[in-house]
Design an enzyme around this catalytic site. Structure first.
Site, PDB file in Angstrom:
ATOM      1  N   ARG A  92     -23.878  -5.788  12.566  1.00  0.00           N
ATOM      2  CA  ARG A  92     -22.833  -4.759  12.547  1.00  0.00           C
ATOM      3  C   ARG A  92     -21.849  -4.982  11.396  1.00  0.00           C
ATOM      4  O   ARG A  92     -21.265  -4.012  10.898  1.00  0.00           O
ATOM      5  CB  ARG A  92     -22.092  -4.726  13.885  1.00  0.00           C
ATOM      6  CG  ARG A  92     -22.855  -3.962  14.949  1.00  0.00           C
ATOM      7  CD  ARG A  92     -22.145  -4.006  16.283  1.00  0.00           C
ATOM      8  NE  ARG A  92     -22.695  -3.026  17.203  1.00  0.00           N
ATOM      9  CZ  ARG A  92     -22.491  -3.039  18.524  1.00  0.00           C
ATOM     10  NH1 ARG A  92     -21.765  -4.003  19.070  1.00  0.00           N
ATOM     11  NH2 ARG A  92     -23.012  -2.109  19.283  1.00  0.00           N
ATOM     12  N   LYS A 131     -24.910  -4.009  30.911  1.00  0.00           N
ATOM     13  CA  LYS A 131     -23.805  -3.092  31.257  1.00  0.00           C
ATOM     14  C   LYS A 131     -24.317  -2.036  32.217  1.00  0.00           C
ATOM     15  O   LYS A 131     -24.499  -0.864  31.872  1.00  0.00           O
ATOM     16  CB  LYS A 131     -23.253  -2.440  29.997  1.00  0.00           C
ATOM     17  CG  LYS A 131     -22.514  -3.406  29.103  1.00  0.00           C
ATOM     18  CD  LYS A 131     -22.047  -2.670  27.864  1.00  0.00           C
ATOM     19  CE  LYS A 131     -21.860  -3.617  26.707  1.00  0.00           C
ATOM     20  NZ  LYS A 131     -22.043  -2.946  25.417  1.00  0.00           N
ATOM     21  N   GLY A 187     -25.710  -3.560  20.314  1.00  0.00           N
ATOM     22  CA  GLY A 187     -25.392  -4.803  19.616  1.00  0.00           C
ATOM     23  C   GLY A 187     -26.327  -5.938  20.000  1.00  0.00           C
ATOM     24  O   GLY A 187     -26.898  -6.613  19.140  1.00  0.00           O
ATOM     25  N   GLY A 206     -24.105   2.035  23.955  1.00  0.00           N
ATOM     26  CA  GLY A 206     -23.592   3.111  24.803  1.00  0.00           C
ATOM     27  C   GLY A 206     -23.375   4.392  24.018  1.00  0.00           C
ATOM     28  O   GLY A 206     -23.672   5.490  24.497  1.00  0.00           O
TER      29      GLY A 206
HETATM   30  P1  ADP Z   1     -26.648  -3.844  24.218  1.00  0.00           P
HETATM   31  O1  ADP Z   1     -25.538  -4.646  23.576  1.00  0.00           O
HETATM   32  O2  ADP Z   1     -27.897  -3.888  23.402  1.00  0.00           O
HETATM   33  O3  ADP Z   1     -26.225  -2.459  24.594  1.00  0.00           O
HETATM   34  P2  ADP Z   1     -26.064  -5.023  26.785  1.00  0.00           P
HETATM   35  O4  ADP Z   1     -24.784  -5.519  26.246  1.00  0.00           O
HETATM   36  O5  ADP Z   1     -26.040  -4.002  27.837  1.00  0.00           O
HETATM   37  O6  ADP Z   1     -27.041  -4.574  25.591  1.00  0.00           O
HETATM   38  O7  ADP Z   1     -26.877  -6.224  27.452  1.00  0.00           O
HETATM   39  C1  ADP Z   1     -27.270  -7.375  26.744  1.00  0.00           C
HETATM   40  C2  ADP Z   1     -27.252  -8.573  27.642  1.00  0.00           C
HETATM   41  O8  ADP Z   1     -27.988  -8.349  28.833  1.00  0.00           O
HETATM   42  C3  ADP Z   1     -27.858  -9.802  27.006  1.00  0.00           C
HETATM   43  O9  ADP Z   1     -26.829 -10.721  26.719  1.00  0.00           O
HETATM   44  C4  ADP Z   1     -28.832 -10.310  28.065  1.00  0.00           C
HETATM   45  O10 ADP Z   1     -28.744 -11.718  28.261  1.00  0.00           O
HETATM   46  C5  ADP Z   1     -28.380  -9.594  29.320  1.00  0.00           C
HETATM   47  N1  ADP Z   1     -29.431  -9.460  30.329  1.00  0.00           N
HETATM   48  C6  ADP Z   1     -30.650  -8.919  30.178  1.00  0.00           C
HETATM   49  N2  ADP Z   1     -31.370  -9.022  31.319  1.00  0.00           N
HETATM   50  C7  ADP Z   1     -30.584  -9.646  32.207  1.00  0.00           C
HETATM   51  C8  ADP Z   1     -30.778 -10.089  33.571  1.00  0.00           C
HETATM   52  N3  ADP Z   1     -31.918  -9.874  34.213  1.00  0.00           N
HETATM   53  N4  ADP Z   1     -29.749 -10.720  34.170  1.00  0.00           N
HETATM   54  C9  ADP Z   1     -28.597 -10.936  33.511  1.00  0.00           C
HETATM   55  N5  ADP Z   1     -28.356 -10.565  32.230  1.00  0.00           N
HETATM   56  C10 ADP Z   1     -29.348  -9.933  31.589  1.00  0.00           C
HETATM   57 MG    MG Z   2     -23.904  -5.714  24.410  1.00  0.00          MG
END
Ligand code: ADP
Ligand code: MG
Length: 396
Positions: A34, A199, A352, A376
């Site tokens: 980013r 999230k 991210g 999001g």
């Molecule tokens: P992005 O930033 O791509 O939108 P998020 O912030 O929603 O994605 O989620 C990313 C996080 O989700 C990662 O740090 C990962 O470790 C966590 N994650 C993925 N699967 C699980 C799970 N089963 N339990 C807990 N955390 C998880």
């Molecule tokens: Mg994230």
């Protein structure tokens, strides 16, 4: 709104909202995607002879300043990448900042500390946000919005501030909107979306809308356990959003009615605790032990997801399939990432952590159609929602 490239900014002070929300652990930046994506606009402004005050957020600080959410390491990284000094203000408002801002010379950069350290940035009270925005507006002659990852937020520096200054969109927002437009206007079918990550409530909310747009929806990551629980399964100590169970049941029904292929995992990798050394065990989705948590989708599920993804002509992926930061729980994310690189059409990775995941797992940016900085924000754009930060830039 004018095109940024045509605006004369010589000797002007520009307030630039970026998305610099990168994964940081113990002060070390884990993925600077980013930051790099923000450089072209910064460079454009400098080349126009402007001085640049940059604002951005990191994480979701709840109670004011906290060292773990400081942008100081990011100021340093921008400086290294641009090979020029980046001044850093620990304050966001007040006399000290005003002085730093007014002494800024053409071609110089000042990064403000995490804008969310002020509770006014994210306040639900319009007047509170507007007053804060007025103070920020006093720092500059012109506003440039380039923080795509935050455009779905009605926040002061994203939504209220651009109304107070002449403004334009930066080149990152321009590029993001262009790609996402192609996905929303006429996606080539089959169209698949893969969702995961942590999230949960944010993302569950977008699913309903996507169900009327996609052909395939694959779900992994932390949010999948709310689906499994809604189906009456034991999910042990996995992440769950109990308030969403009824909604999720309806979503499962709606997927059926709409003829959407809803893919949920059939096997799960569980562990006794959330830790890199926790012992992983592969279990069927019907046999998650009460005292363990699901930290990745299993190999059969990942292969099934992959085989459906490669058939799609348009794929959007947001949210890792598991806790990819721990090598024992990264394989689901890796298999899905691999499948996206094989899509004969357009593949977009958004978010991210998702972008960080594909890089950490050894993929190159060029193996994907586009790596979006928005998670999001991209999802809400795909839903067809009007995003406050784009409306404010006359792009909504
Ligand atoms: P992005 O930033 O791509 O939108 P998020 O912030 O929603 O994605 O989620 C990313 C996080 O989700 C990662 O740090 C990962 O470790 C966590 N994650 C993925 N699967 C699980 C799970 N089963 N339990 C807990 N955390 C998880
Ligand atoms: Mg994230």
């Amino acid at each position: 709104m004018p095109e940024l490239s045509t605006v004369d900014l010589k000797g002007k002070r520009v307030f630039l909202r970026c998305d610099l929300n990168v994964p940081i652990k113990d002060g070390v930046i884990k993925d600077d995607g980013r930051i790099k994506a923000s450089l072209p606009t910064i460079q454009l402004l400098l080349s126009k002879g402007a001085s640049v005050v940059i604002a951005a957020h990191l994480g979701r600080p709840k109670n004011g300043p906290a060292a773990e959410f400081s942008l100081a390491p990011i100021a340093k990284r921008i400086g290294e990448l641009l090979k020029q000094e980046v001044k850093f203000s620990q304050e966001i408002t007040g006399n000290a900042v005003a002085e730093m801002v007014s002494s800024l010379k053409s071609g110089e950069i000042l990064l403000l500390e995490n804008i969310r350290f002020s509770s006014f940035e994210t306040s639900k009270d319009d007047v509170e946000r507007e007053n804060f925005a007025k103070e920020l507006a006093s720092y500059a002659d012109f506003y440039v919005g380039d923080g795509f990852g935050a455009v779905h937020r009605k926040h002061a520096s994203v939504f209220d501030l651009p109304k107070l200054l002449p403004h334009a969109a930066g080149s990152l927002i321009g590029a993001e909107v262009k790609v996402l437009k192609t996905l929303t206007e006429k996606p080539e079918r089959p169209y698949g979306v893969v969702l995961g990550g942590a999230k949960i409530s944010d993302k569950l909310a977008v699913i309903e809308n996507l169900l009327s747009k996609v052909d395939v929806l694959a779900i992994g990551g932390g949010m999948v356990f709310t689906f499994l629980k809604a189906q009456g399964k034991e999910i042990g100590t996995s992440l769950v959003e109990n308030e969403m169970l009824d909604i999720v049941k309806e979503l499962i029904e709606k997927a059926k009615e709409n003829g959407v292929l809803l893919l949920l995992p059939t096997d799960i990798i569980v562990a006794p605790s959330f830790s890199p050394d926790a012992v992983p065990t592969l279990v069927s989705v019907d046999q998650i032990p009460v005292d363990q948590m699901g930290l990745d989708i299993g190999p059969n599920s990942a292969e099934k997801f992959a085989s459906e993804i490669v058939k799609c002509k348009t794929v959007f992926w947001n949210g890792p399939m598991g806790v990819f930061e721990f090598p024992n729980f990264a394989s689901g994310t890796k298999t899905v990432g691999q499948a996206l690189t094989q899509v004969k059409g357009i593949s977009v990775v958004g978010g991210g952590d998702s972008a960080a995941a594909v890089r950490a797992l050894g993929f190159q940016d060029s193996q994907f159609g586009y790596i979006s900085t928005g998670g999001g924000a991209s999802l809400e754009y795909l839903e067809g929602k009007k995003l406050p930060g784009l409306i404010a830039l006359d792009l909504g």
